[in-house]
Write an enzyme that holds these catalytic residues in place. Structure first.
Site, PDB file in Angstrom:
ATOM      1  N   LYS A   1     -32.658  -2.449 -15.409  1.00  0.00           N
ATOM      2  CA  LYS A   1     -33.960  -2.991 -15.023  1.00  0.00           C
ATOM      3  C   LYS A   1     -33.785  -3.946 -13.853  1.00  0.00           C
ATOM      4  O   LYS A   1     -33.170  -4.999 -13.991  1.00  0.00           O
ATOM      5  CB  LYS A   1     -34.602  -3.758 -16.181  1.00  0.00           C
ATOM      6  CG  LYS A   1     -36.038  -4.151 -15.853  1.00  0.00           C
ATOM      7  CD  LYS A   1     -36.593  -5.210 -16.778  1.00  0.00           C
ATOM      8  CE  LYS A   1     -36.601  -6.584 -16.180  1.00  0.00           C
ATOM      9  NZ  LYS A   1     -37.419  -6.757 -14.974  1.00  0.00           N
TER      10      LYS A   1
ATOM     11  N   GLU B   1     -24.542 -14.053 -15.852  1.00  0.00           N
ATOM     12  CA  GLU B   1     -24.328 -14.727 -14.563  1.00  0.00           C
ATOM     13  C   GLU B   1     -25.596 -15.508 -14.282  1.00  0.00           C
ATOM     14  O   GLU B   1     -26.639 -14.909 -14.004  1.00  0.00           O
ATOM     15  CB  GLU B   1     -24.065 -13.692 -13.455  1.00  0.00           C
ATOM     16  CG  GLU B   1     -22.843 -12.815 -13.678  1.00  0.00           C
ATOM     17  CD  GLU B   1     -21.542 -13.593 -13.639  1.00  0.00           C
ATOM     18  OE1 GLU B   1     -21.510 -14.690 -13.055  1.00  0.00           O
ATOM     19  OE2 GLU B   1     -20.554 -13.118 -14.222  1.00  0.00           O
TER      20      GLU B   1
ATOM     21  N   CYS C   1     -27.495 -17.480  -5.325  1.00  0.00           N
ATOM     22  CA  CYS C   1     -27.000 -18.353  -6.393  1.00  0.00           C
ATOM     23  C   CYS C   1     -25.833 -19.211  -5.905  1.00  0.00           C
ATOM     24  O   CYS C   1     -25.537 -20.249  -6.479  1.00  0.00           O
ATOM     25  CB  CYS C   1     -26.580 -17.517  -7.588  1.00  0.00           C
ATOM     26  SG  CYS C   1     -25.395 -16.235  -7.142  1.00  0.00           S
TER      27      CYS C   1
ATOM     28  N   GLU D   1     -31.762 -26.773 -10.665  1.00  0.00           N
ATOM     29  CA  GLU D   1     -31.716 -25.700  -9.661  1.00  0.00           C
ATOM     30  C   GLU D   1     -33.095 -25.523  -9.010  1.00  0.00           C
ATOM     31  O   GLU D   1     -34.091 -25.359  -9.702  1.00  0.00           O
ATOM     32  CB  GLU D   1     -31.278 -24.378 -10.306  1.00  0.00           C
ATOM     33  CG  GLU D   1     -31.080 -23.287  -9.275  1.00  0.00           C
ATOM     34  CD  GLU D   1     -30.719 -21.933  -9.883  1.00  0.00           C
ATOM     35  OE1 GLU D   1     -31.329 -21.538 -10.889  1.00  0.00           O
ATOM     36  OE2 GLU D   1     -29.818 -21.268  -9.326  1.00  0.00           O
TER      37      GLU D   1
HETATM   38  P1  NAP Z   1     -34.856 -14.476 -14.182  1.00  0.00           P
HETATM   39  O1  NAP Z   1     -36.277 -14.891 -14.159  1.00  0.00           O
HETATM   40  O2  NAP Z   1     -33.987 -15.028 -15.226  1.00  0.00           O
HETATM   41  O3  NAP Z   1     -34.875 -12.890 -14.216  1.00  0.00           O
HETATM   42  C1  NAP Z   1     -33.709 -12.104 -14.098  1.00  0.00           C
HETATM   43  C2  NAP Z   1     -33.981 -10.733 -14.697  1.00  0.00           C
HETATM   44  O4  NAP Z   1     -34.160 -10.876 -16.111  1.00  0.00           O
HETATM   45  C3  NAP Z   1     -35.255 -10.093 -14.184  1.00  0.00           C
HETATM   46  O5  NAP Z   1     -35.080  -8.702 -14.085  1.00  0.00           O
HETATM   47  C4  NAP Z   1     -36.246 -10.472 -15.269  1.00  0.00           C
HETATM   48  O6  NAP Z   1     -37.395  -9.668 -15.290  1.00  0.00           O
HETATM   49  C5  NAP Z   1     -35.396 -10.301 -16.505  1.00  0.00           C
HETATM   50  N1  NAP Z   1     -35.883 -10.980 -17.706  1.00  0.00           N
HETATM   51  C6  NAP Z   1     -36.809 -11.975 -17.821  1.00  0.00           C
HETATM   52  N2  NAP Z   1     -36.991 -12.291 -19.131  1.00  0.00           N
HETATM   53  C7  NAP Z   1     -36.163 -11.499 -19.852  1.00  0.00           C
HETATM   54  C8  NAP Z   1     -35.899 -11.346 -21.254  1.00  0.00           C
HETATM   55  N3  NAP Z   1     -36.508 -12.090 -22.180  1.00  0.00           N
HETATM   56  N4  NAP Z   1     -34.973 -10.443 -21.632  1.00  0.00           N
HETATM   57  C9  NAP Z   1     -34.323  -9.703 -20.732  1.00  0.00           C
HETATM   58  N5  NAP Z   1     -34.559  -9.773 -19.400  1.00  0.00           N
HETATM   59  C10 NAP Z   1     -35.463 -10.666 -18.964  1.00  0.00           C
HETATM   60  O7  NAP Z   1     -34.143 -14.808 -12.775  1.00  0.00           O
HETATM   61  P2  NAP Z   1     -34.732 -14.561 -11.335  1.00  0.00           P
HETATM   62  O8  NAP Z   1     -35.794 -15.584 -11.081  1.00  0.00           O
HETATM   63  O9  NAP Z   1     -35.031 -13.120 -11.155  1.00  0.00           O
HETATM   64  O10 NAP Z   1     -33.456 -14.885 -10.432  1.00  0.00           O
HETATM   65  C11 NAP Z   1     -33.145 -16.154  -9.991  1.00  0.00           C
HETATM   66  C12 NAP Z   1     -32.056 -16.774 -10.859  1.00  0.00           C
HETATM   67  O11 NAP Z   1     -30.929 -15.915 -10.882  1.00  0.00           O
HETATM   68  C13 NAP Z   1     -31.558 -18.094 -10.332  1.00  0.00           C
HETATM   69  O12 NAP Z   1     -31.411 -18.989 -11.405  1.00  0.00           O
HETATM   70  C14 NAP Z   1     -30.203 -17.752  -9.742  1.00  0.00           C
HETATM   71  O13 NAP Z   1     -29.287 -18.808  -9.701  1.00  0.00           O
HETATM   72  C15 NAP Z   1     -29.750 -16.684 -10.668  1.00  0.00           C
HETATM   73  N6  NAP Z   1     -28.721 -15.853 -10.051  1.00  0.00           N
HETATM   74  C16 NAP Z   1     -27.452 -15.978 -10.520  1.00  0.00           C
HETATM   75  C17 NAP Z   1     -26.435 -15.240  -9.934  1.00  0.00           C
HETATM   76  C18 NAP Z   1     -25.020 -15.342 -10.419  1.00  0.00           C
HETATM   77  O14 NAP Z   1     -24.233 -14.488 -10.061  1.00  0.00           O
HETATM   78  N7  NAP Z   1     -24.673 -16.334 -11.201  1.00  0.00           N
HETATM   79  C19 NAP Z   1     -26.738 -14.369  -8.891  1.00  0.00           C
HETATM   80  C20 NAP Z   1     -28.058 -14.273  -8.452  1.00  0.00           C
HETATM   81  C21 NAP Z   1     -29.049 -15.018  -9.046  1.00  0.00           C
HETATM   82  P3  NAP Z   1     -38.728 -10.224 -14.557  1.00  0.00           P
HETATM   83  O15 NAP Z   1     -38.427 -10.167 -13.103  1.00  0.00           O
HETATM   84  O16 NAP Z   1     -39.771  -9.279 -14.944  1.00  0.00           O
HETATM   85  O17 NAP Z   1     -38.949 -11.595 -15.069  1.00  0.00           O
END
Ligand code: NAP
Length: 480
Positions: free
Chosen positions: A173, A248, A282, A384
């Site tokens: 997804k 991650e 990130c 963050e």
């Molecule tokens: P997010 O809101 O946590 O969403 C990430 C993914 O998870 C999306 O596909 C999201 O779908 C899905 N998701 C949401 N709720 C879920 C649930 N209950 N169960 C399973 N999946 C669920 O993060 P984001 O806003 O897309 O990305 C930004 C964050 O990612 C930042 O905190 C950044 O630091 C982090 N990041 C970390 C890394 C690393 O390698 N450590 C790399 C890149 C980004 P929806 O889009 O529909 O909500």
């Protein structure tokens, strides 16, 4: 209008409910397509297909699996203009960035794991004259791969490539904010030669699709990249089910500049590490710490460079800063700029929505923002923000800056600038981060372990770590 479909069992299909989500172009603020608003039932069908395909794909010779993944990578390259345009349009990032980073890296990820699996070997342990142990590493089954919006295809392929190379089948997804390039990739899966059901995408919201994927009893392993709060939710779902997982998560990365550093290089790279992809990587260094002897010099040179950054239409070749991914995210970042003011910060530059003319007049743009005069442990400096916002804070000693750097719940990455080799190694050792760059930023060798400590994650991706994660080891002991 560009309309997206799910990819299940080798076919592009509508969601069972026939409900859709609007897909908005961040640079214009306008709807330009839609994507399936899938639910638990769609996930169920995809998992069934993946489960059935596992008995085929996992038994294929490694070389044959590798060939298919290599062909898929070639197909991305052959269609790169379409992928680049789609990534930029979906995410708001400059097309130039998508062309230099996101899309080449997506095909590189597939090639890296397609070749790594050929060279993958497991261990054996000899016990004097008693016995020999050897380790079998078998694919687990159906892998759930959930990725975020900031580097859409780059992070999507970073997960699915090792999962598939190791012999698992996948239900994936992408973020509902940036589904387009994953959809384009799914359209090439059959041509690449992936057997039906081996790779599936279910589009939709995280709380519906992502949640259903992690909860499904036939999903054996979950690889997630996203925010720390979502990571906590996922861990609480999976842990009682005893599935394997890798998380991650977020970061609040320090960028430390000692007075003996090559200042020109440090300034130039820090502008990039602060604002690349609108600060939505990130690994971006959002807290800059500068030793007091060079603080004024650094701030002056840094702001002067930030002032010259070109904000504008992502399609324009001269654009260095594009749009933020969504209105909600723009407002969240603006909320943090307001908080910084309330916490006593001084905005040295930026902090406003710039005027971008023409088709981008209603886009989600924000001027790169530089803030000083904040306490190193205030909320702005420990939470963050994930946008084009950096703080700059002076420090006197190595000990002091290590305390600042380690003083958040996160531990993803750090950058250190110094010409003193001994100090560089010492500081790298004491930083509680999964990745430390000395005198550089975002130099990536795909063989190295990638991931964070503390609330930045659980487990590591990259190289052999990823192949180990997507396999289950079994020790076989043979008595002499
Ligand atoms: P997010 O809101 O946590 O969403 C990430 C993914 O998870 C999306 O596909 C999201 O779908 C899905 N998701 C949401 N709720 C879920 C649930 N209950 N169960 C399973 N999946 C669920 O993060 P984001 O806003 O897309 O990305 C930004 C964050 O990612 C930042 O905190 C950044 O630091 C982090 N990041 C970390 C890394 C690393 O390698 N450590 C790399 C890149 C980004 P929806 O889009 O529909 O909500």
């Amino acid at each position: 209008m560009k309309n997206i479909k799910n990819f299940i069992d080798g076919k592009l299909v509508d969601p069972i409910s026939k409900q859709y989500i609007e897909n908005i172009e961040p640079a214009t603020g306008k709807v330009y397509g839609n994507l399936p608003d899938s639910k638990k039932e769609d996930v169920g069908v995809a998992v069934d297909a993946a489960k059935a395909a596992f008995s085929v794909w996992s038994k294929w010779p490694v070389q044959k699996r590798s060939d298919v993944l290599m062909k898929w990578a070639d197909l991305i390259d052959a269609n790169k203009a379409e992928f680049i345009e789609a990534e930029s349009r979906d995410n708001g990032k400059p097309m130039k960035l998508a062309a230099h980073v996101d899309i080449p890296r997506a095909s590189a990820n597939l090639r890296f794991f397609a070749t790594a699996i050929i060279h993958y070997a497991s261990e054996s342990h000899k016990m004097d004259d008693v016995a020999i142990n050897y380790t079998l590493r078998a694919p687990i089954g159906v892998a759930a791969c959930i990725s975020p919006w900031n580097l859409p295809l780059y992070l999507f392929t970073w997960k699915i490539a090792p999962a598939l190379a190791a012999g698992n089948t996948v239900v994936a997804k992408p973020s509902e904010l940036t589904p387009m390039t994953a959809f384009l990739l799914s359209k090439l899966a059959n041509e690449a030669g992936l057997p039906s059901g081996t790779f599936n995408i279910v589009h939709g919201y995280g709380h519906h699709v992502g949640q259903a994927m992690t909860e499904h009893p036939d999903v054996g392993v979950v690889s997630f990249t996203g925010g720390t709060e979502t990571g906590k939710k996922i861990a609480s779902t999976i842990a009682p089910m005893f599935k394997k997982y890798s998380l991650e998560l977020g970061g609040k990365n320090p960028n430390i500049i000692f007075s003996d550093a090559d200042l020109e290089d440090a300034v130039k790279t820090s502008v990039h590490s602060s604002f690349a992809n609108q600060g939505q990587i990130c690994l971006c260094g959002s807290r800059i710490f500068v030793q007091s002897e060079v603080y004024d010099q650094f701030v002056e040179q840094f702001v002067s460079r930030v002032r010259r950054l070109q904000i504008g239409d992502p399609e324009d070749d001269a654009t260095q800063v594009g749009a933020l991914v969504s209105k909600a995210h723009l407002e969240k970042v603006e909320g943090y700029i307001q908080l910084a003011k309330e916490e006593g910060g001084t905005i040295l530059f930026g902090g406003q929505r710039p005027i971008v003319a023409g088709r981008c007049a209603d886009g989600y743009f924000l001027t790169p923002t530089v803030i000083v005069d904040l306490d190193p442990y205030c909320r702005t400096n420990t939470e963050e923000i994930f946008g084009p916002v950096v703080t700059i804070t002076p420090f006197e000693t190595e000990e002091e800056v290590l305390a600042y750097a380690n003083g958040t719940p996160y531990g993803l990455s750090a950058t250190v600038w110094t010409d003193n080799l001994k100090r560089g190694h010492r500081v790298a050792e004491f930083l509680k981060m999964g990745i430390v760059w000395l005198n550089c930023w975002l130099v990536r060798d795909l063989r190295t372990p990638f991931g964070g400590m503390k609330q930045s994650g659980v487990g590591r991706e990259g190289g052999l770590e990823a192949l180990r994660f997507f396999t289950e080891p079994k020790n076989v002991c043979v008595k002499y």
